[in-house]
Design a protein around this motif. Structure first.
Motif, PDB file in Angstrom:
ATOM      1  N   THR A  17     118.877  36.664  56.579  1.00 29.26           N
ATOM      2  CA  THR A  17     117.849  37.688  56.383  1.00 29.26           C
ATOM      3  C   THR A  17     117.521  37.855  54.908  1.00 29.26           C
ATOM      4  OG1 THR A  17     118.564  38.891  58.362  1.00 29.26           O
ATOM      5  CG2 THR A  17     117.268  40.116  56.754  1.00 29.26           C
ATOM      6  N   ILE A  18     118.558  37.852  54.058  1.00 29.87           N
ATOM      7  CA  ILE A  18     118.340  37.960  52.618  1.00 29.87           C
ATOM      8  C   ILE A  18     117.609  36.733  52.097  1.00 29.87           C
ATOM      9  CG2 ILE A  18     119.502  38.050  50.381  1.00 29.87           C
ATOM     10  CD1 ILE A  18     121.700  39.712  51.681  1.00 29.87           C
ATOM     11  N   ILE A  19     117.962  35.562  52.612  1.00 28.45           N
ATOM     12  CA  ILE A  19     117.284  34.331  52.208  1.00 28.45           C
ATOM     13  C   ILE A  19     115.783  34.433  52.477  1.00 28.45           C
ATOM     14  CG2 ILE A  19     117.016  31.869  52.713  1.00 28.45           C
ATOM     15  CD1 ILE A  19     120.026  31.784  53.266  1.00 28.45           C
ATOM     16  N   GLU A  20     115.422  34.909  53.660  1.00 23.51           N
ATOM     17  CA  GLU A  20     114.009  35.047  54.001  1.00 23.51           C
ATOM     18  C   GLU A  20     113.311  36.009  53.046  1.00 23.51           C
ATOM     19  OE1 GLU A  20     113.141  35.892  58.065  1.00 23.51           O
ATOM     20  OE2 GLU A  20     114.614  34.465  58.847  1.00 23.51           O
ATOM     21  N   ASP A  21     113.960  37.129  52.765  1.00 25.73           N
ATOM     22  CA  ASP A  21     113.372  38.131  51.878  1.00 25.73           C
ATOM     23  C   ASP A  21     113.164  37.560  50.478  1.00 25.73           C
ATOM     24  OD1 ASP A  21     112.372  40.585  51.135  1.00 25.73           O
ATOM     25  OD2 ASP A  21     114.330  41.477  50.732  1.00 25.73           O
ATOM     26  N   LEU A  22     114.144  36.800  49.976  1.00 27.36           N
ATOM     27  CA  LEU A  22     114.038  36.235  48.639  1.00 27.36           C
ATOM     28  C   LEU A  22     112.989  35.132  48.578  1.00 27.36           C
ATOM     29  CD1 LEU A  22     117.771  36.083  47.468  1.00 27.36           C
ATOM     30  CD2 LEU A  22     116.036  37.791  46.932  1.00 27.36           C
ATOM     31  N   VAL A  41     116.679  30.465  45.015  1.00 25.70           N
ATOM     32  CA  VAL A  41     117.127  31.597  45.827  1.00 25.70           C
ATOM     33  C   VAL A  41     118.595  31.903  45.545  1.00 25.70           C
ATOM     34  CG1 VAL A  41     117.691  32.294  48.190  1.00 25.70           C
ATOM     35  CG2 VAL A  41     115.421  31.418  47.665  1.00 25.70           C
ATOM     36  N   LEU A  42     119.429  30.867  45.546  1.00 23.37           N
ATOM     37  CA  LEU A  42     120.855  31.086  45.317  1.00 23.37           C
ATOM     38  C   LEU A  42     121.118  31.574  43.890  1.00 23.37           C
ATOM     39  CD1 LEU A  42     123.686  30.993  46.425  1.00 23.37           C
ATOM     40  CD2 LEU A  42     123.837  28.589  45.763  1.00 23.37           C
ATOM     41  N   ASN A  43     120.449  30.956  42.909  1.00 20.07           N
ATOM     42  CA  ASN A  43     120.632  31.390  41.518  1.00 20.07           C
ATOM     43  C   ASN A  43     120.211  32.838  41.318  1.00 20.07           C
ATOM     44  OD1 ASN A  43     121.718  29.039  40.481  1.00 20.07           O
ATOM     45  ND2 ASN A  43     119.760  28.187  39.878  1.00 20.07           N
ATOM     46  N   HIS A  44     119.053  33.210  41.883  1.00 16.71           N
ATOM     47  CA  HIS A  44     118.560  34.578  41.729  1.00 16.71           C
ATOM     48  C   HIS A  44     119.549  35.574  42.326  1.00 16.71           C
ATOM     49  CE1 HIS A  44     115.436  37.709  41.281  1.00 16.71           C
ATOM     50  NE2 HIS A  44     115.968  38.193  42.391  1.00 16.71           N
ATOM     51  N   ALA A  55     128.474  30.756  54.531  1.00 20.03           N
ATOM     52  CA  ALA A  55     128.282  29.432  55.124  1.00 20.03           C
ATOM     53  C   ALA A  55     128.553  28.356  54.080  1.00 20.03           C
ATOM     54  CB  ALA A  55     126.857  29.295  55.667  1.00 20.03           C
ATOM     55  N   LYS A  56     129.192  27.266  54.495  1.00 20.40           N
ATOM     56  CA  LYS A  56     129.534  26.199  53.562  1.00 20.40           C
ATOM     57  C   LYS A  56     128.305  25.403  53.126  1.00 20.40           C
ATOM     58  CE  LYS A  56     134.282  25.563  55.199  1.00 20.40           C
ATOM     59  NZ  LYS A  56     135.275  24.609  55.766  1.00 20.40           N
ATOM     60  N   ASP A  57     127.361  25.208  54.014  1.00 20.10           N
ATOM     61  CA  ASP A  57     126.175  24.402  53.714  1.00 20.10           C
ATOM     62  C   ASP A  57     124.989  25.332  53.504  1.00 20.10           C
ATOM     63  OD1 ASP A  57     124.136  22.602  53.525  1.00 20.10           O
ATOM     64  OD2 ASP A  57     124.860  21.314  55.141  1.00 20.10           O
ATOM     65  N   PHE A  58     124.783  25.738  52.252  1.00 17.91           N
ATOM     66  CA  PHE A  58     123.726  26.714  51.964  1.00 17.91           C
ATOM     67  C   PHE A  58     122.338  26.135  52.200  1.00 17.91           C
ATOM     68  CE2 PHE A  58     120.825  28.840  48.925  1.00 17.91           C
ATOM     69  CZ  PHE A  58     120.863  30.102  49.491  1.00 17.91           C
ATOM     70  N   SER A  59     122.138  24.863  51.876  1.00 24.07           N
ATOM     71  CA  SER A  59     120.818  24.269  52.058  1.00 24.07           C
ATOM     72  C   SER A  59     120.408  24.259  53.529  1.00 24.07           C
ATOM     73  CB  SER A  59     120.780  22.846  51.494  1.00 24.07           C
ATOM     74  OG  SER A  59     121.683  22.014  52.172  1.00 24.07           O
ATOM     75  N   ARG A  60     121.375  24.108  54.416  1.00 27.57           N
ATOM     76  CA  ARG A  60     121.061  24.166  55.854  1.00 27.57           C
ATOM     77  C   ARG A  60     120.660  25.582  56.262  1.00 27.57           C
ATOM     78  NH1 ARG A  60     125.213  21.429  59.931  1.00 27.57           N
ATOM     79  NH2 ARG A  60     124.434  19.661  58.696  1.00 27.57           N
ATOM     80  N   SER A  61     121.286  26.586  55.640  1.00 22.51           N
ATOM     81  CA  SER A  61     120.906  27.971  55.917  1.00 22.51           C
ATOM     82  C   SER A  61     119.467  28.227  55.493  1.00 22.51           C
ATOM     83  CB  SER A  61     121.851  28.936  55.190  1.00 22.51           C
ATOM     84  OG  SER A  61     123.181  28.795  55.655  1.00 22.51           O
ATOM     85  N   ASN A  96     114.710  37.414  36.833  1.00 23.47           N
ATOM     86  CA  ASN A  96     115.512  37.715  35.650  1.00 23.47           C
ATOM     87  C   ASN A  96     116.414  36.579  35.238  1.00 23.47           C
ATOM     88  OD1 ASN A  96     114.387  40.208  35.636  1.00 23.47           O
ATOM     89  ND2 ASN A  96     116.136  41.281  36.499  1.00 23.47           N
ATOM     90  N   GLU A  97     116.142  35.367  35.699  1.00 23.96           N
ATOM     91  CA  GLU A  97     117.040  34.265  35.385  1.00 23.96           C
ATOM     92  C   GLU A  97     117.157  34.039  33.886  1.00 23.96           C
ATOM     93  OE1 GLU A  97     116.542  31.544  39.385  1.00 23.96           O
ATOM     94  OE2 GLU A  97     115.937  30.776  37.438  1.00 23.96           O
ATOM     95  N   GLY A  98     116.056  34.201  33.160  1.00 20.86           N
ATOM     96  CA  GLY A  98     116.075  33.934  31.736  1.00 20.86           C
ATOM     97  C   GLY A  98     116.910  34.905  30.940  1.00 20.86           C
ATOM     98  N   GLN A  99     117.301  36.060  31.535  1.00 16.99           N
ATOM     99  CA  GLN A  99     118.080  37.057  30.829  1.00 16.99           C
ATOM    100  C   GLN A  99     119.565  36.772  30.865  1.00 16.99           C
ATOM    101  OE1 GLN A  99     117.052  40.887  32.401  1.00 16.99           O
ATOM    102  NE2 GLN A  99     114.855  40.550  32.167  1.00 16.99           N
ATOM    103  N   GLU A 100     119.986  35.803  31.623  1.00 20.34           N
ATOM    104  CA  GLU A 100     121.412  35.493  31.765  1.00 20.34           C
ATOM    105  C   GLU A 100     121.675  34.116  31.197  1.00 20.34           C
ATOM    106  OE1 GLU A 100     123.729  37.404  32.790  1.00 20.34           O
ATOM    107  OE2 GLU A 100     122.559  39.080  33.574  1.00 20.34           O
TER     108      GLU A 100
END
Length: 228
Positions: A17-22, A41-44, A55-61, A96-100
């Motif tokens: 659900t969070i993946i879809e929202d992002l 998505v994962l970095n954010h 889940a072990k396989d995030f790309s499949r999710s 906000n990726e550039g801030q980290e």
């Protein structure tokens, strides 16, 4: 004073659900490659305080999330690997990726070398802390992971190491081939005979070796395949 950005999924593991929202928030109105969606998505989520995926396989999710979103007509598969995200009346998430500065993106984890051609690949990676410790102890070998994949090796490695490990892996090389299963089996078999397999490791693909030894075995294996 600018209001501080508050991430709604802080301290929560990333879920479908969070993946879809992002995906909607980060890419609404854009056409993007699925690999880019997986990475960003994962970095954010992690940059803003979210927990790693269970889940072990995030790309499949991510793939399943996109398929579910397509049923709701939020995304369209424009061509192989490319998705158009288009859901109206939703704000775009502040990026906000550039801030980290200390966060390492997938694009910043290149393989030192890529060899060969083919539809699959064998890869070798390790963690630099183990290498440094071994060299300090005057050992020329250290724990190395030798695996294979039929998809993007970087995404495959990310799905293995993104679940709670604090260190970015060093991907020494990726060897592309049409038969990664055979090459991997030959490498594992030789290293096992040499007593290199690490007992009690997470999986059967960790060996006490180094990149030079393994690449010599790759050359040996390729010669055997050519002579057969």
């Amino acid at each position: 004073m600018e209001e501080e950005y508050k991430y709604r999924y802080n301290k929560l593991p990333i879920t479908p659900t969070i993946i879809e929202d992002l995906i909607i928030g980060l890419f609404n109105g854009k056409t993007v490659k699925r690999d880019e969606i997986v990475t960003k998505v994962l970095n954010h989520h992690k940059i803003n305080g979210g927990l790693p995926p269970e889940a072990k396989d995030f790309s499949r999710s991510v793939k399943r999330a996109l398929e579910n979103m397509a049923k709701k007509e939020w995304v369209t598969n424009r061509s192989y690997g490319f998705w158009e995200v288009n859901k109206r009346d939703l704000p775009v998430i502040e990026d906000n990726e550039g801030q980290e500065e200390d966060v390492t993106k997938v694009e910043e984890i290149p393989a030192h070398a890529v060899y060969g051609n083919g539809i699959s690949a064998v890869y070798l990676y390790y963690f630099d802390s183990y290498k440094k410790l071994s060299l300090l102890q005057n050992n020329r070998t250290w724990p190395c992971k030798i695996g294979r994949t039929d998809r993007d090796p970087i995404i495959r490695i990310l799905s293995q190491v993104s679940t709670a490990l604090p260190e970015t892996p060093t991907i020494e090389y990726i060897i592309k081939t049409d038969d990664a299963s055979l090459l991997e089996t030959m490498l594992h078999s030789i290293l096992k005979v040499r007593g290199k397999q690490i007992e009690n490791s997470p999986g059967l693909e960790w060996f006490d070796t180094n990149p030079d030894e393994v690449i010599e075995l790759v050359d040996f294996a390729n010669k055997k395949l050519l002579d057969s």
